[in-house]
Design an enzyme around this catalytic site. Structure first.
Site, PDB file in Angstrom:
ATOM      1  N   HIS A 114      -6.045  -6.469  -1.429  1.00 20.75           N
ATOM      2  CA  HIS A 114      -5.081  -5.405  -1.163  1.00 20.75           C
ATOM      3  C   HIS A 114      -3.905  -6.015  -0.410  1.00 20.75           C
ATOM      4  O   HIS A 114      -4.091  -6.802   0.505  1.00 20.75           O
ATOM      5  CB  HIS A 114      -5.742  -4.303  -0.330  1.00 20.75           C
ATOM      6  N   SER A 167       0.827  -1.196   0.000  1.00 21.09           N
ATOM      7  CA  SER A 167       0.000   0.000   0.000  1.00 21.09           C
ATOM      8  C   SER A 167       0.873   1.262   0.000  1.00 21.09           C
ATOM      9  O   SER A 167       1.665   1.470  -0.917  1.00 21.09           O
ATOM     10  CB  SER A 167      -0.939  -0.034   1.203  1.00 21.09           C
ATOM     11  N   ASP A 194      -8.420  -3.252  -6.649  1.00 21.81           N
ATOM     12  CA  ASP A 194      -7.803  -3.064  -5.333  1.00 21.81           C
ATOM     13  C   ASP A 194      -8.861  -2.610  -4.325  1.00 21.81           C
ATOM     14  O   ASP A 194      -9.508  -1.575  -4.500  1.00 21.81           O
ATOM     15  CB  ASP A 194      -6.685  -2.023  -5.439  1.00 21.81           C
TER      16      ASP A 194
END
Length: 366
Positions: A311, A180, A243
């Protein structure tokens, strides 16, 4: 008799927990980099940066994998102040141990290519993907005392310097990875890391790639699609085309969905309407268009772009390398990255649109 039964049940339960921990990961102690404080390399609240290090062994003793924790951004004094009292802004709030799994696992059956490397997880506590560098402490806003330190770039440099002193200067192989906001960190600092050099509101612009900022506004160089073309180091992109964080926070954030029509869809992609799926398909196409030209001139670049609602798939063992992990071209993420890194075979695969991929581990949120 009741006590004995309870004991047997508890023992069985504990055995099961330990067995799952063996698969999902193992715990690694925290290291506080207190020497960095004197250099001004501190978290938002002024506390020292921190990382977790599981030392390499055997053939991996001189190989290093530095993985950057994720956690989004704060974007003003108010949100950064709120973050400064949590683990994402203060090492005082961080747990003393974290589980290493996926790309950080230490057993070959779960992480065959990197299990015996030096594996480091750098904790994320600056709120800006380790780019900020403002000397003055943000001590007072118009209404409150904040004492905020925007020093993320200094943290990155201090951690790398510390690891170099602890043996990384002799590295035969090194990988910078992240999840991330940590993935963005790995892109922004990739060439600095490769060269092993000490590397807005937060003073971030001076830490961006000059070849990007010389052509466009500084703010645009935080976006990977503008920045990644400038990177010279080999790069492997792992990303879900749907995502889950971006769907929830960029495509359909709560502030733009005042009637909550996207609420159930964001919790579980199988609950999305046909119209919502169409919008998400357009989102995927825009994402793929941002990759145009990224690989054409660089054989050293790889990608694993699946069509899952997920994710950070490299950190979780179930999506990194297990018998039922997501696959493209008959390879898991762990296998694809290993083959790419060791040059056993190139890997540049993009999945077909949702819902064609039956190997996905789609996120379901409570």
């Amino acid at each position: 008799m009741v006590i004995k039964k309870a004991c047997r049940w508890l023992c069985v339960m504990l055995v099961g927990v330990l067995s799952m921990l063996n698969i999902d990961g193992f715990y690694v102690d925290i290291t506080y980099l207190r020497s960095a404080v004197g250099k001004g390399a501190v978290c938002l609240d002024g506390s020292p940066p921190a990382y977790h290090w599981d030392m390499g062994s055997g053939a991996g003793i001189n190989n290093w994998l530095v993985h950057i924790e994720g956690g989004g951004w704060c974007n003003n004094v108010t949100t950064c102040l709120a973050r400064s009292s949590t683990r994402l802004g203060s090492s005082k709030k961080m747990v003393k141990q974290v589980a290493f799994s996926g790309i950080l696992h230490n057993e070959p059956q779960y992480n065959p290519d990197f299990y015996n490397w030096n594996r480091i997880k750098v904790r994320y506590c600056d709120g800006a993907s380790f780019t900020g560098d403002v000397e003055k402490v943000n001590s007072v806003s118009s209404t409150m005392k904040t004492n905020l330190h925007f020093r993320g770039a200094r943290i990155f440099h201090a951690v790398i310097e510390d690891l170099l002193a602890k043996g990384m200067s002799y590295a035969e192989n090194a990988i910078l990875s992240g999840c991330s906001a940590g993935g963005l960190t790995s892109i922004l600092h990739c060439d600095n890391f490769k060269a092993l050099l000490p590397p807005s509101t937060m003073g971030s612009a001076k830490n961006l790639h000059h070849s990007c900022t010389s052509k466009m506004k500084n703010s645009l160089c935080f976006f990977p699609e503008n920045m990644i073309q400038e990177i010279q180091a080999p790069v492997f992109l792992t990303n879900a085309a749907y995502d889950s964080w971006q769907i929830k926070n960029v495509l359909a954030p709560g502030v733009a969905d005042i009637h909550g029509t996207w609420h159930n869809c964001k919790l579980d992609i199988e609950k999305c309407s046909s119209n919502q799926i169409d919008i998400m398909q357009d989102f995927r196409l825009e994402f793929l268009s941002a990759l145009d030209g990224f690989f054409s001139s660089f054989s050293s670049r790889g990608m694993f772009i699946n069509s899952c609602y997920a994710h950070c798939q490299t950190e979780m063992q179930e999506t990194w390398l297990m018998s039922d992990s997501p696959m493209l071209n008959n390879k898991t993420i762990g296998e694809a990255i290993g083959d790419w890194f060791y040059e056993r075979s190139p890997f540049q695969e993009i999945d077909c649109p949702y819902p064609c991929d039956k190997t996905c581990h789609n996120r379901i949120f409570e």
